[in-house]
Write a protein that holds these residues in place. Structure first.
Motif, PDB file in Angstrom:
ATOM      1  N   HIS A 119     -11.007   0.702   3.555  1.00 51.71           N
ATOM      2  CA  HIS A 119     -10.869   2.050   2.990  1.00 51.71           C
ATOM      3  C   HIS A 119     -11.544   3.059   3.921  1.00 51.71           C
ATOM      4  N   GLN A 124       0.866  -1.177   0.000  1.00 51.20           N
ATOM      5  CA  GLN A 124       0.000   0.000   0.000  1.00 51.20           C
ATOM      6  C   GLN A 124       0.899   1.221   0.000  1.00 51.20           C
ATOM      7  N   THR A 181      -6.462   2.123   4.784  1.00 57.77           N
ATOM      8  CA  THR A 181      -5.844   3.278   4.148  1.00 57.77           C
ATOM      9  C   THR A 181      -5.407   4.260   5.235  1.00 57.77           C
ATOM     10  N   HIS A 226     -10.053  -1.667  -2.807  1.00 55.91           N
ATOM     11  CA  HIS A 226     -10.623  -0.727  -1.836  1.00 55.91           C
ATOM     12  C   HIS A 226     -12.083  -1.018  -1.495  1.00 55.91           C
ATOM     13  N   ASN A 259      -2.004   5.641  -0.860  1.00 57.09           N
ATOM     14  CA  ASN A 259      -3.052   4.639  -0.626  1.00 57.09           C
ATOM     15  C   ASN A 259      -3.384   3.785  -1.853  1.00 57.09           C
TER      16      ASN A 259
END
Length: 354
Positions: free
Chosen positions: A211, A155, A307, A207, A159
């Protein structure tokens, strides 16, 4: 947005890949699944290296495991791996446990230990090693044991999410629907864990899970409703932010007890854990430090599988104006006493002279 890269597909269609274009794709915040095998090109390997993953230089090297292999009537070189060494994270792999082992045939890779953005999702067993199964070992394998990553994720700081696999067969229908039995185990599964694994990890990469978003960041003096343009030292203030998590269909309140805010100028002068109301609202209150300058409210939230949130709001802090100090300062009482004592002493001395 997302992209799949399957090297065999591009070769078969006569296509080509440009490493810089793919990296720019990721730098723009988009997601990527990179599936390769031992014959992956320099472009594929270069993309993986930029993501913190290194494939073995031997183009014929495969993961071999004489202990954790899948029982098969046709595979005798123990390159068909049955792995259950998964990362322990409900955010990444879902809350439903993957019971059946995952079938894997391909090459392994190592994860750069200096890169904190990369995680091993599916690892080899301690007895595995990376070598060419068609030749005898003339030297110790370059990569052995649990250091071999079969599937990794990255990641980025923006993000964007990347999945890197050393096997194309991992995604195949044949592996997904295969009966699997791990060597040394009496349990035989009617279906491997590949389909569940690929489905759940894809949700994370794209995502659909893990997220977060932050909205309605605000701060104000205690008892007031509007944000001031400036604070004064020792003011009492309130800070709040709403955090939500995407569930795959809607935004749901994110509930955690480890979100913190900093009141920052060169270093944190105040560090407070935010309390939440179980509905997504996080808040706290504190006193402005007795230091003036340009401060920032900073929230830097990083948690495995989620994230990252980076919030910053700048606000100046001023000292008291000359007419805002108390008429008599408690800390100055000794000086007041000394002043009156001196005055009385001078007056007494004048009377003696007279």
């Amino acid at each position: 947005m997302y992209i799949y890269i399957f090297w065999e597909l591009f070769v078969g269609l006569g296509g080509s890949l440009d490493q810089n274009a793919v990296l720019e794709f990721v730098d723009s915040g988009r997601d990527l699944i990179l599936a390769a095998d031992s014959s992956a090109s320099d472009v594929i390997r270069g993309i993986a290296t930029e993501c913190g993953v290194d494939f073995d230089e031997d183009l014929e090297a495969l993961v071999i495991d004489h202990t954790s292999y899948a029982v098969s009537e046709t595979e005798g070189d123990h390159t068909l791996i049955a792995s259950d060494a998964l990362i322990h994270s409900d955010v990444i792999l879902g809350d439903k446990k993957i019971e059946a082992p995952i079938l894997f045939r391909g090459t392994g890779h190592s994860v750069n230990p200096a890169n904190s953005l990369v995680l091993k999702v599916l690892s080899a067993s301690p007895s595995a090693y990376l070598a060419n199964p068609k030749t005898k070992l003339s030297s110790p394998p370059s990569l052995t044991g649990s250091a071999i990553s079969l599937v990794s994720i990255m990641q980025a700081r923006n993000n964007a999410r990347v999945l890197i696999s050393g096997s194309l067969d991992l995604f195949s229908n044949r592996f997904s629907k295969s009966v699997v039995q791990k060597a040394g185990s009496k349990i035989k599964y009617e279906k491997s864990g590949n389909e569940q694994f690929v489905t759940e990890i894809s949700k994370w990469v794209f995502h659909e899970r893990g997220h977060l978003k932050a909205v309605n960041v605000s701060h104000r003096k205690v008892g007031e409703m509007t944000e001031p343009a400036m604070y004064r030292i020792n003011d009492d203030l309130e800070y709040s932010v709403e955090i939500y998590e995407w569930s795959g269909t809607s935004w749901e309140p994110y509930v955690a007890d480890d979100v913190q805010v900093q009141f920052y100028m060169m270093s944190p002068y105040v560090l407070k854990t935010l309390s939440n109301n179980q509905k997504g609202l996080y808040s706290t209150s504190f006193k402005v430090p007795d230091v003036y300058g340009v401060f920032q409210f900073k929230v830097e939230y990083q948690k495995l599988g989620y994230t990252s949130l980076r919030l910053a709001k700048q606000i100046p802090v001023r000292p008291f104006r000359h007419n805002e100090y108390e008429r008599f300062i408690t800390a100055a009482y000794p000086y007041y006493g000394a002043s009156f004592s001196t005055r009385l002493l001078v007056k007494s001395s004048w009377h003696i002279v007279m």
